[in-house]
Write a protein that holds these residues in place. Structure first.
Motif, PDB file in Angstrom:
ATOM      1  N   GLY A 275      -1.640   9.011   8.139  1.00 25.76           N
ATOM      2  CA  GLY A 275      -1.363   9.699   6.365  1.00 25.76           C
ATOM      3  C   GLY A 275      -2.323  10.704   5.258  1.00 25.76           C
ATOM      4  N   GLN A 286      -6.720   2.890   8.351  1.00 22.73           N
ATOM      5  CA  GLN A 286      -6.093   2.489   6.806  1.00 22.73           C
ATOM      6  C   GLN A 286      -4.686   1.285   7.368  1.00 22.73           C
ATOM      7  OE1 GLN A 286      -3.017   5.219   5.365  1.00 22.73           O
ATOM      8  NE2 GLN A 286      -2.876   6.158   7.672  1.00 22.73           N
ATOM      9  N   GLU A 288      -1.229  -1.019   5.863  1.00 24.99           N
ATOM     10  CA  GLU A 288      -0.174  -0.751   6.404  1.00 24.99           C
ATOM     11  C   GLU A 288       0.861  -0.197   4.841  1.00 24.99           C
ATOM     12  OE1 GLU A 288       1.180  -5.588   6.166  1.00 24.99           O
ATOM     13  OE2 GLU A 288       2.546  -4.438   6.170  1.00 24.99           O
ATOM     14  N   TYR A 289       0.128  -0.171   4.196  1.00 27.65           N
ATOM     15  CA  TYR A 289      -0.334   0.063   2.542  1.00 27.65           C
ATOM     16  C   TYR A 289      -0.503   1.250   2.176  1.00 27.65           C
ATOM     17  CZ  TYR A 289       2.269  -4.530   1.859  1.00 27.65           C
ATOM     18  OH  TYR A 289       3.247  -5.509   1.748  1.00 27.65           O
ATOM     19  N   GLY A 290      -1.106   2.326   3.325  1.00 30.03           N
ATOM     20  CA  GLY A 290      -2.141   2.920   2.752  1.00 30.03           C
ATOM     21  C   GLY A 290      -3.417   2.644   2.341  1.00 30.03           C
ATOM     22  N   GLN A 291      -3.796   1.569   2.172  1.00 34.53           N
ATOM     23  CA  GLN A 291      -5.401   1.466   2.002  1.00 34.53           C
ATOM     24  C   GLN A 291      -5.921   1.881   3.001  1.00 34.53           C
ATOM     25  OE1 GLN A 291      -5.076   0.661  -0.907  1.00 34.53           O
ATOM     26  NE2 GLN A 291      -3.606   0.108  -1.677  1.00 34.53           N
ATOM     27  N   ILE A 292      -7.469   2.825   2.928  1.00 34.39           N
ATOM     28  CA  ILE A 292      -8.184   3.781   3.486  1.00 34.39           C
ATOM     29  C   ILE A 292      -8.932   1.953   4.442  1.00 34.39           C
ATOM     30  CG2 ILE A 292     -10.677   4.834   4.376  1.00 34.39           C
ATOM     31  CD1 ILE A 292      -7.026   5.929   3.488  1.00 34.39           C
TER      32      ILE A 292
END
Lengths: 394, 277
Positions: A275, A286, A288-292
């Protein structure tokens, strides 16, 4: 052009408002790292103020008890302020002084980096403000008071998960608000270039000393160097001068919290993915949508969802190995080292001790392990008591 | 251009044909001062976001910035940060936001620009993300943690999908201003003040000097954002720039009135647009 790359990792993913400030740090560091007068001043501070070189101690009882490799402990816990953090802070504070800055800001997790920064600020006459997640100010209350005692202002961060990651967010926000007179003393080998490189250089004194010390004591290199990893500053410091010695295994111990198969851990290499966050490309916990992801560890200092870019690269190239250590294993090691050697390690460092306890018995008696004891455990005593069900308060 | 990319673009154009064709970003600055409204997708729900966008469009907004919520929005002040948290608590995902954008694009030609952080784009997959932008009618993207030096991460892919990567210029950009401005497309987002997003009573930056540095190297329109909330501020800014961007003041209305925000947003956008003379 992208700078500060370690393989595919690293870079400078930072808001435009901070770019000139970061370039200013980069230029100043490029200049002063080759300046003999700067290096002499820093060495004097490290030796006379912080108490370097730190000892490389042969843990005789632990070695005998585990019945395998000889275990040496690199005693960063004996540094002034109680951890390896002071190595980096003295370097950056001195650099900030040369740059004409008058104010230091920093994030802190366990409070060790905050205490070290507040200490350097007191010594060198900086204004100082520290950002610390509310969860951490609760579990490390003693360090909060130490920072105040040293003259720093402590901001309690109540956004997000209220831990180290959020403290980093808040310190970056503060830096964008007031950048002219302020230097951000980043505490680990993370963030945008030049921080991962600069912090590594300041911490590499650990392995520079350890390599000389072990050659002097044993006449040979260790088979393994073990250190705990959150962002990874003590580990990179302990590894760096051994990287060219290919026969030396480099082992980083990540916080596995309640276990890597649960949601409650901070094991970035074991469970993370590639990421771009906090200024760098690296591995992060994180979705799959790149939210930590919210991460968890008993250790506030390892409770971070990312890892420094150089570690990510050492993992990719297989030069270093990263292993997860649970809360239970770390607490057992915390107690073990206290009883066996009379050394109470920081709960962070106990993650490294825990893996040495696993590894040493599998090795020959003529092999050597160096464990980096990155900090001392005084700050953790009350929290460990509570973990064990004893309700003591500081 | 490789064949897969070509095929993707052809496919995107076919889908595009079934929708209203989006106006170009540059057109909104052609004969007027533009009012650019920001809101966070999914706050309080994506259905409401769709309703708010259409309402602000009807009330006179010239471009809508749609925030894709991120867990750690380091360039945002407390107001927009809280909106990000509300949207994520409501399980807003990038996929569901693309669906919402498609519904909006079926009803209006207003230019739509995403604002988000690098990680949601990178982890979604850069090609997959910009292909979905083109397919659903997104005109541009603003990524606060993607500086000039790292633009290579997305630029060629975004361009291949006809998405403008909006250039941010800050009060601290100084000697970087012309380097940044020279490559700008769509519009230039001029950050009015140091610090994070949020309403400010006073803007102290010498914007006129920065604007003149920018104008020396590019015709790309300049919109000013960060800290603008009142019609009076909008009037002042409109005298030296081509457009005004308002985020926190709108997000604050949504925070306060939730699902019932529509009439208040319409009233607010009308007032702000009227102040841009």
């Amino acid at each position: 052009m992208s700078k500060g790359k370690y393989g595919i990792h690293g870079g400078q993913y930072t808001p435009e408002t901070l770019m000139n400030a970061i370039i200013e740090v980069e230029k100043a560091y490029e200049h002063y790292k080759n300046d003999p007068a700067f290096q002499a001043e820093l060495t004097e501070l490290l030796n006379d103020y912080a108490g370097r070189p730190s000892r490389l101690y042969f843990a005789k009882k632990m070695t005998a008890d585990l019945g395998g490799a000889k275990i040496y402990l690199k005693r960063e816990d004996l540094n002034h302020t109680g951890s390896h953090k002071i190595n980096n802070v003295l370097g950056q504070a001195l650099l900030a002084k040369k740059m004409g800055k008058t104010r230091l800001i920093a994030e802190t997790g366990a409070g060790q980096h905050g205490v070290a920064t507040a200490t350097a600020a007191a010594l060198m006459g900086f204004e100082c403000e520290i950002f610390m997640g509310k969860e951490d100010t609760d579990r490390q209350a003693l360090n909060v008071f130490r920072m105040r005692l040293l003259g720093a202002k402590v901001h309690v961060v109540t956004s997000g998960t209220m831990t180290l990651k959020d403290a980093v967010n808040e310190t970056f926000r503060e830096w964008t608000t007031r950048v002219d007179d302020t230097h951000y003393v980043l505490g680990s080998v993370m963030g945008p270039h030049p921080f991962p490189e600069m912090v590594r250089d300041f911490q590499s004194v650990i392995s520079k000393e350890a390599r000389e010390q072990i050659l002097k004591k044993e006449g040979k290199l260790p088979s393994a160097v073990i250190a705990c990893v959150g962002g990874g500053s003590n580990a990179i410091g302990a590894f760096y001068n051994f990287i060219p010695d290919e026969e030396v295994r480099l082992i980083g111990c990540e916080a596995a919290g309640k276990g890597v198969d649960t949601a409650l851990h901070a094991a970035t290499i074991a469970n993370g993915s590639l990421g771009i966050f906090h200024g760098m490309k690296s591995y992060f916990c994180q979705d799959e949508y790149g939210q930590i992801a919210p991460v968890y560890s008993i250790s506030a200092g390892l409770d971070y969802p990312g890892i420094g870019p150089e570690h990510a690269h050492l993992h990719d190239t297989k030069r270093a190995e990263y292993v997860p250590i649970t809360d239970d294993e770390a607490v057992a090691a915390f107690e073990y080292l206290s009883r066996t050697e009379g050394i109470i390690p920081a709960i962070e460092s106990a993650h490294a001790i825990a893996y040495a306890m696993v590894l040493a018995p599998t090795m020959r008696k003529d092999e050597i392990i160096i464990v980096n004891v990155s900090g001392r455990g005084d700050k953790d005593v009350a929290a460990i008591a509570r973990y064990k069900g004893e309700n003591i308060y500081e | 251009m490789n064949n897969t990319l070509k095929a993707n673009i052809i496919e995107a154009n076919i889908i595009e044909a079934n929708k209203i064709k989006a106006n170009k970003i540059s057109e909104i600055f052609a004969d007027q001062k533009a009012f650019i409204a920001f809101l966070t997708a999914g706050d309080p729900s994506l259905d409401k976001t769709e309703e708010f966008i259409l309402a602000m469009d009807a009330a006179g907004a010239d471009l809508i910035e749609i925030g894709i919520p991120f867990s750690d929005p380091i360039a945002e002040g407390p107001v927009i940060e809280a909106a990000n948290e509300r949207a994520l608590s409501a399980s807003t995902t990038t996929d569901a936001i693309f669906d919402m954008v498609a519904r909006v694009r079926a009803q209006t030609a207003i230019p739509l620009v995403f604002l988000t952080y690098m990680n949601p784009v990178f982890v979604y997959g850069v090609e997959r993300f910009f292909s979905a932008c083109q397919k659903n009618g997104i005109n541009g993207i603003i990524i606060p943690d993607l500086p000039f030096e790292e633009k290579g991460e997305i630029l060629s892919v975004a361009q291949a999908h006809d998405v403008d990567v909006i250039t941010l210029i800050a009060p601290t950009s100084q000697d970087r201003i012309q380097m940044l401005a020279r490559d700008a497309t769509g519009f230039i987002y001029l950050v009015s003040s140091l610090g994070v997003t949020g309403v400010r009573s006073e803007i102290k930056t010498d914007l006129a000097a920065i604007v003149s540095d920018i104008r020396a190297v590019t015709q790309t329109p300049i919109a000013v954002g960060f800290g603008i909330a009142t019609p009076e501020q909008a009037t002042t800014i409109a005298k030296l720039a081509d457009g005004v961007i308002v985020g926190s003041a709108i997000v604050r209305i949504i925070a306060e009135h939730g699902a019932a925000s529509t009439p208040i947003l319409i009233d607010y956008v009308r007032k702000m647009k009227a102040a841009l003379v």
